[in-house]
Design an enzyme around this catalytic site. Structure first.
Site, PDB file in Angstrom:
ATOM      1  N   LYS A 180      -7.809   1.481  -2.761  1.00 16.30           N
ATOM      2  CA  LYS A 180      -7.378   0.805  -1.393  1.00 16.30           C
ATOM      3  C   LYS A 180      -7.535   2.074  -0.492  1.00 16.30           C
ATOM      4  O   LYS A 180      -7.985   1.813   0.833  1.00 16.30           O
ATOM      5  CB  LYS A 180      -5.874   0.276  -1.478  1.00 16.30           C
ATOM      6  CG  LYS A 180      -5.222   0.078  -0.171  1.00 16.30           C
ATOM      7  CD  LYS A 180      -5.718  -1.135   0.392  1.00 16.30           C
ATOM      8  CE  LYS A 180      -5.053  -1.206   1.871  1.00 16.30           C
ATOM      9  NZ  LYS A 180      -5.518  -2.466   2.538  1.00 16.30           N
ATOM     10  N   THR A 236       0.914  -1.164  -0.066  1.00 14.01           N
ATOM     11  CA  THR A 236      -0.094  -0.068  -0.049  1.00 14.01           C
ATOM     12  C   THR A 236       0.772   1.016   0.162  1.00 14.01           C
ATOM     13  O   THR A 236       1.721   1.515   1.169  1.00 14.01           O
ATOM     14  CB  THR A 236      -1.084   0.035   1.245  1.00 14.01           C
ATOM     15  OG1 THR A 236      -1.763  -1.122   1.392  1.00 14.01           O
ATOM     16  CG2 THR A 236      -1.900   1.445   1.368  1.00 14.01           C
ATOM     17  N   LYS A 288      -1.374   4.725   8.839  1.00 10.85           N
ATOM     18  CA  LYS A 288      -0.721   5.113   7.646  1.00 10.85           C
ATOM     19  C   LYS A 288      -1.577   5.129   6.478  1.00 10.85           C
ATOM     20  O   LYS A 288      -1.507   5.924   5.616  1.00 10.85           O
ATOM     21  CB  LYS A 288       0.061   3.867   7.454  1.00 10.85           C
ATOM     22  CG  LYS A 288       0.965   3.652   6.049  1.00 10.85           C
ATOM     23  CD  LYS A 288       1.552   2.385   5.703  1.00 10.85           C
ATOM     24  CE  LYS A 288       1.556   2.151   4.283  1.00 10.85           C
ATOM     25  NZ  LYS A 288       2.084   1.074   3.595  1.00 10.85           N
TER      26      LYS A 288
END
Ligand code: NAD
Length: 297
Positions: A168, A93, A243
């Protein structure tokens, strides 16, 4: 047989590489951490002495690293040696700008490339049930499909370069917000004299329903596979949620998209992580919310 190089054998990558081996693939792996290489060797991965050695002669290179800086540095190292037509898949990611930069570098090297971040966490990586959100040319995504299918059950093309990463971070921003408000609802319900079971029974078949409630309930004993049943052991670590929320806010700022709930979710997860809970599951934030709601002694 397709030769696969798997780079980054951490919490996710080690399990994903093991599933490729189980599916009968020839996998050559490498991680900067020697103990992770040893663990991967035990699951049948051939371990190389370096990332370059693992990628040498590979038809497909998969990376599963912590962040964009690591992916940029690894792909920059490997692409100049890549044979024409080699497929690079990044499952990490990372920020969209870096994802697009590595796609450009792959194109310059005449390699195919896909950004394919995952959802499903460590449990999904172990069970081979990950969902992959794919960005890139359709020819590259089609070529990646059978390899991704050996590590997951859902493969969703999202559009061009970087759009897997876009999907995502949008998904995880929704997840964070629904988790927080679900925690708030259970905290409020308790103060109103409603049992957690009663709220669950109503909301799980009503308009308050969400994945956070019915698959991953933050209250113990209400859903089968919930980390709440096991002391909030991850699952999906709060530090990783933080994050992803930071990535979402960076993208929202540069795209000029108003995301006030996403910004608030980031602040709440920053507080939770700063309280020393970064390694616990992200649903454990209910403990902070319940604590914050208690009257002062
Ligand atoms: P991790 O830190 O456990 O693994 C990353 C690994 O990459 C480390 O072992 C590190 O040594 C290795 N590495 C770094 N540079 C390297 C290089 N040049 N060559 C070879 N190895 C290198 O992280 P993770 O939990 O496996 O997560 C990986 C990615 O997946 C992250 O981007 C994370 O956000 C994402 N993700 C994680 C989860 C989860 O539940 N853990 C869920 C969804 C997505």
């Amino acid at each position: 047989m397709t030769r696969i190089a798997f780079l980054g054998l951490g919490n996710m990558g080690g399990l994903m590489a093991a599933n490729l081996v189980k599916a009968g693939r020839e996998v050559c792996g490498y991680d900067l951490a020697p103990p992770l290489c040893t663990a991967a060797a035990q699951s049948g991965v051939h371990v190389a002495a370096s990332a370059g050695a693992a990628a040498h002669g590979a038809d497909v290179v998969v990376s599963m690293l912590a962040d964009g800086k690591d992916v940029l540095s690894l792909w920059t190292e490997l692409l100049p040696q890549a044979v024409q037509g080699v497929l690079f898949i990044d499952c990490s990611t990372i920020d969209i700008a870096t994802a697009r930069e590595v796609h450009r570098k792959a194109q310059d090297a005449c390699a195919l490339s896909v950004d394919a971040p995952v959802s499903g966490g460590v449990a999904g990586a172990r069970a081979g049930t990950l969902s992959f959100m794919c960005g890139g040319d359709s020819a590259a995504i089609d070529k990646a499909r059978p390899i991704l299918a050996d590590m997951g059950k859902t493969i969703i093309p999202c559009g061009g370069a970087g759009l897997g990463q876009a999907a995502k971070i949008c998904n995880n921003m929704m997840l964070a917000a629904t988790m927080i408000v679900t925690c708030e609802a259970f905290t409020l319900a308790e103060k109103l004299g409603l049992t957690p079971q009663a709220l669950f029974d109503v909301a799980s078949v009503s308009s308050g329903q969400s994945w956070s409630l019915t698959s991953y309930c933050p209250v113990r004993g209400l859903t089968l596979a919930s980390p709440a049943n096991d002391g909030y052991k991850p699952g999906f670590m709060a530090s990783l949620m933080l994050k992803d929320l930071k990535l979402a806010q960076e993208e929202a700022t540069s795209a000029g998209a108003p995301t006030p709930l996403g910004a608030l979710a980031l602040q709440l997860y920053a507080l939770y992580v700063a309280s020393g809970q970064g390694a616990s599951d992200f649903s454990g934030i209910i403990r902070m919310i319940q604590g914050a709601s208690k009257p002062a002694a």
